[in-house]
Write an enzyme that holds these catalytic residues in place. Structure first.
Site, PDB file in Angstrom:
ATOM      1  N   TYR A  57      34.577 -20.485   8.094  1.00 20.60           N
ATOM      2  CA  TYR A  57      33.830 -19.191   9.024  1.00 20.60           C
ATOM      3  C   TYR A  57      33.253 -19.624  10.134  1.00 20.60           C
ATOM      4  O   TYR A  57      33.694 -18.696  11.189  1.00 20.60           O
ATOM      5  CB  TYR A  57      32.628 -18.865   7.861  1.00 20.60           C
ATOM      6  CG  TYR A  57      31.803 -17.548   8.450  1.00 20.60           C
ATOM      7  CD1 TYR A  57      32.593 -16.293   8.361  1.00 20.60           C
ATOM      8  CD2 TYR A  57      30.577 -17.696   9.134  1.00 20.60           C
ATOM      9  CE1 TYR A  57      31.711 -15.083   8.698  1.00 20.60           C
ATOM     10  CE2 TYR A  57      30.160 -16.475   9.660  1.00 20.60           C
ATOM     11  CZ  TYR A  57      30.751 -15.406   9.368  1.00 20.60           C
ATOM     12  OH  TYR A  57      29.905 -14.121   9.968  1.00 20.60           O
ATOM     13  N   SER A 100      29.238 -14.420  15.507  1.00 16.54           N
ATOM     14  CA  SER A 100      28.159 -14.563  14.607  1.00 16.54           C
ATOM     15  C   SER A 100      27.170 -15.641  15.073  1.00 16.54           C
ATOM     16  O   SER A 100      27.650 -16.345  16.073  1.00 16.54           O
ATOM     17  CB  SER A 100      28.604 -15.055  13.123  1.00 16.54           C
ATOM     18  OG  SER A 100      27.766 -15.750  12.586  1.00 16.54           O
TER      19      SER A 100
END
Length: 176
Positions: free
Chosen positions: A64, A51
């Site tokens: 995350y 990501s």
């Protein structure tokens, strides 16, 4: 193999770590074992999805970010293993911004339902359509040599990136 997981549960870090990082590790290890030329396989390519959060630090989602940084370092470490040539398995990482699908759209919908506004600050620089993710995937998988490639997918272009150690001095904070 395209190894993709995206869970964002900051209040339950074990869920995020298990899905985003351990899922990637286990999936990669299983696929590598079956693909390895030195163990009867035909070789192959594994692309792990990280990501934009795997290239930067986002203060609102530290768990995350940690998992997506972990995907990056795990994958590149695999690509640098001394026996990688013998195995015939190549490894690469894909770093999209916020893909306008699944997890990101659910975050926006949940916040609107609960508070009347999006759950994340909408940032067009980070938002990419699913078709851009597919373009990046195809760019990686069709490279002549893919091993160790890291590709950031932005709304406008695909950028090959590299992480480097930058020395800022022997004291902290560094003097300017």
């Amino acid at each position: 193999m395209f190894n993709n997981a995206g869970v964002l549960a900051e209040s339950k870090p074990e869920v995020t770590v298990n899905a985003n990082l351990l899922g990637c590790i286990y999936g990669t290890e299983i696929a590598s074992t079956h693909m390895r030329k030195d163990r009867g396989g035909k070789g192959g390519r594994i692309i792990n999805m990280s990501s934009k959060a795997g290239l930067t630090d986002l203060p609102n989602v530290p768990t995350y970010c940690a998992t997506k940084h972990g995907v990056r370092t795990y994958t590149i470490s695999k690509s640098n293993h001394p026996s990688v040539e013998d195995t015939g398995v190549e490894y690469a990482v894909l770093f999209p911004g916020c893909v306008l699908a699944g997890l990101y759209l659910k975050l926006i919908e949940d916040r609107i339902a609960k508070q009347g506004k999006p759950s994340v600050a909408r940032n067009e620089y980070l938002e990419i359509p699913l078709s851009r993710l597919l373009d990046g995937f195809l760019k990686l998988v069709t490279l002549e040599k893919m091993n160790g490639a890291m590709l950031e997918v932005t709304p406008d272009e695909d950028l090959f990136v590299r992480m480097e150690k930058v020395v800022i001095g022997s004291t902290y904070p560094p003097s300017l």
